[in-house]
Design a protein around this motif. Sequence first.
Motif, PDB file in Angstrom:
ATOM      1  N   LEU A 223       0.825  -1.208   0.000  1.00 21.38           N
ATOM      2  CA  LEU A 223       0.000   0.000   0.000  1.00 21.38           C
ATOM      3  C   LEU A 223       0.860   1.259   0.000  1.00 21.38           C
ATOM      4  O   LEU A 223       0.474   2.289  -0.565  1.00 21.38           O
ATOM      5  CB  LEU A 223      -0.929  -0.005   1.215  1.00 21.38           C
ATOM      6  N   PHE A 234      -5.073   4.160  -5.183  1.00 19.50           N
ATOM      7  CA  PHE A 234      -5.086   4.155  -3.717  1.00 19.50           C
ATOM      8  C   PHE A 234      -6.419   4.701  -3.198  1.00 19.50           C
ATOM      9  O   PHE A 234      -7.046   4.104  -2.310  1.00 19.50           O
ATOM     10  CB  PHE A 234      -3.928   5.008  -3.191  1.00 19.50           C
ATOM     11  N   CYS A 251      -5.338   1.998   4.505  1.00 18.99           N
ATOM     12  CA  CYS A 251      -5.325   3.186   3.636  1.00 18.99           C
ATOM     13  C   CYS A 251      -5.609   4.449   4.441  1.00 18.99           C
ATOM     14  O   CYS A 251      -4.954   5.485   4.261  1.00 18.99           O
ATOM     15  CB  CYS A 251      -6.361   3.033   2.522  1.00 18.99           C
TER      16      CYS A 251
END
Length: 270
Positions: A223, A234, A251
């Motif tokens: 990530l 993202f 996230c």
Amino acid sequence: MEENNQLSIIESIDIQNIPAIMQKINAMQAIVQKTLRKDHDYGVIPGTNKPTLLKPGAEKILLMFGLTSEYELLDKIEDFGRGFFSYSVKCLLTKNGKKITEGVGHCNTYESRYRWRWVRENDVPENMNKDDLISRTDRFGRRIFKIINDDPYTLANTVLKMAKKRAQIDAVLTVASLSEVFTQDLEDMAEYVRDDEEIPVMDTAEAESIRITFGTKHKGDTLGEIYRNDRGYFDWLMKNERTDPVIKKACETILYNYESSPDNTQMPPS
């Protein structure tokens, strides 16, 4: 006497109506399958023949049939000395006050998913030797360890709700012979379905290290790498309702860390 009762039931059946009844059952099964949403109302475990009915799907079926659910606690054990809690629940489905069917469900804190818990490496208690513990790599590439749950007292309400949920699904599966379409294998679904309360707290470094294991564009990327190289993807991961809750949480952690810093142009290190 039992044999006579069975013969009486058989003799009372109108054979001519059976094809019509079966046709209605098949039609209702098709409607249910078409209406429910995968990964929300039911889940499909790779390698299994039938999808597993989930609580949102069971509740939707009750609404479709106009059924009301009532619950009765059949048995309970609340042993605070041992930290053991056990509940058996019956779910009664009715329509306009008339009983349609019922189901039963049980849950206790000695079940594997409640008696044990998986923790990350830095969360293993200092008095435990990691070499003596069962460990594995989770689906995000992180090493996790299996330790006994030292706080079972907080799980009493959780296992009561699970017993209630199992009873409800057990009852719903008998409606329109839906057990032909769905199964109720909650043990297999334990790793597939995640409750919000099971989402771990993670720091930024852990969030960045999570690897994507699906798709083709970023499969195998972390990530942190995606945040640095493809902000559009993202943001899509974070906002997509089908994204795994753990990935969403990661996230959000990354975004909060870097965009709330004094220098909001700071990026994850390469």
